[in-house]
Write an enzyme that holds these catalytic residues in place. Structure first.
Site, mmCIF file in Angstrom:
data_model
loop_
_atom_site.group_PDB
_atom_site.id
_atom_site.type_symbol
_atom_site.label_atom_id
_atom_site.label_comp_id
_atom_site.label_asym_id
_atom_site.label_seq_id
_atom_site.Cartn_x
_atom_site.Cartn_y
_atom_site.Cartn_z
ATOM 1 N NE ARG A 229 -4.210 -1.549 0.018
ATOM 2 C CZ ARG A 229 -4.348 -2.475 -0.941
ATOM 3 N NH1 ARG A 229 -3.424 -2.624 -1.863
ATOM 4 N NH2 ARG A 229 -5.410 -3.246 -0.982
ATOM 5 C CG HIS A 277 -3.773 -0.439 -6.889
ATOM 6 N ND1 HIS A 277 -4.221 0.089 -5.704
ATOM 7 C CD2 HIS A 277 -3.730 -1.784 -6.696
ATOM 8 C CE1 HIS A 277 -4.441 -0.892 -4.836
ATOM 9 N NE2 HIS A 277 -4.154 -2.045 -5.421
#
Ligand code: NDP
Length: 314
Positions: A229, A277
């Site tokens: 993350r 992502h």
């Protein structure tokens, strides 16, 4: 009517809603699937399929039994300020997604191992220069997090001839992989690495883990790959480590704010390769199958699968 509510405060989940309705039609035709903020009777909602759910939704559902993250991570659910205390939280666990992550990690490792960062700079200047070549066994890659994603990535790198280390909270044993556990073994894990890959969940213990002290534990010329993350990396510390020349480069797939805003300085840094992502996602069909299966389990009195430990936060 029993209801599965699809809820995101950030993304349009209309196509997932369709996939969930199709999956439900096969095994639970009485389950209706609704997309927040459509009107529903709060007493009907048994489960929520969630991605960054906003505050004020989950705590108004008195029959809620399951909050199902539609991804592998759950930090976006756990950060909801009024999260109901007793409701189970599940995540997606998908072997195909883990294989996709292993591909991404192998590609990012090869990017540095085969010196594509140097070759791309040369390309921009029309320079023809063969980079030095080393055997994969001379390149040591460290995987932070040996869960569903990390273990598959470690095995894939090992099978491609790389020297592989892994680091987790508890001790793991993977053939052909040197394993380390806990904060006490982090320096020994990091010291010999050429490439370090972050595949940790975001928790209080891993927030900001890639900071100045961390970069200093790496040898000069090591590279970072972050597909965990964005909040695992302290941006200013990363930029300083790159600018000093200590860190060779970074492939960054996840960011505190997504999409990464066009004005963000990370876009312009020559040592950073940004991917949107994309490291690996489960298919909507698989996400829908797992969530509907869990709702069916709950309705037949069984425990949901792939639930997280609220104490550990993953
Ligand atoms: P898992 O829960 O299966 O594994 C987590 C791993 O991290 C475990 O090995 C765990 O150790 C380790 N860990 C947790 N906390 C610590 C700590 N404090 N110190 C050391 N190790 C720790 O998660 P997944 O492998 O399924 O996914 C990991 C993360 O990857 C997700 O949370 C998500 O954020 C990210 N992800 C990103 C994707 C992308 O496209 N960029 C796609 C999928 C996931 P132990 O085994 O000892 O418990």
């Amino acid at each position: 009517m029993p209801t599965l509510l699809v809820c995101s405060g950030t993304d349009d989940l209309q196509s997932l809603r369709v996939a969930l309705a199709q999956a439900a039609a096969l095994v639970m035709p009485d389950l209706q699937v609704r997309l927040w903020p459509e009107a529903v009777d709060p007493h009907d909602v048994l489960a929520v399929a969630a991605w960054h759910p906003p505050a004020g939704v989950l705590n108004r559902l008195p029959q809620l039994q399951l909050i199902a993250s539609i991804g592998a991570g759950v930090e976006h659910v756990l950060r909801v300020p009024d999260l109901p205390a007793q409701v189970a939280i599940s995540r997606i666990v998908d072997s195909q997604q883990a294989r996709g992550m292993a591909e991404f990690v192998l590609w990012a490792t090869l990017h540095y191992h085969r010196q594509m960062d140097q070759v791309l700079r040369q390309h921009a200047q029309r320079v023809w220069r063969m980079p030095a070549q080393r055997a994969a066994s001379e390149c040591r890659v460290g995987i932070m997090g040996l869960g569903v994603m990390g273990e598959q990535a470690a095995r894939c790198l090992r099978d491609n001839g790389f020297a592989v280390s892994g680091w987790s909270r508890s001790k793991h044993s993977i053939a052909g992989v040197d394993t380390y556990a806990g904060a006490g073994e982090l320096p020994a894990f990091l010291a010999p690495l050429d490439v370090v890959v972050c595949l940790l969940p975001l928790t209080a213990s891993t927030l900001g883990i890639c900071n100045t002290a961390f970069f200093q534990m790496l040898k000069p010329g090591a590279a970072l790959v972050n597909a965990g993350r964005g909040e695992h990396v302290v941006t200013d510390d990363l930029l300083a480590a790159l600018d000093s020349g200590h860190l060779r480069g970074a492939v960054l797939d996840t960011f505190a704010q997504e999409p990464l805003p066009p004005e963000d300085p990370l876009w312009n840094h020559p040592g950073i390769l940004i991917t949107p992502h994309m490291a690996s996602a489960a298919s909507e069909t698989e996400i829908a199958r797992q969530i509907v299966d869990n709702v069916a389990r709950l309705r037949s009195g069984k425990a949901a699968l792939h639930t997280i430990d609220r104490e550990r936060r993953y």
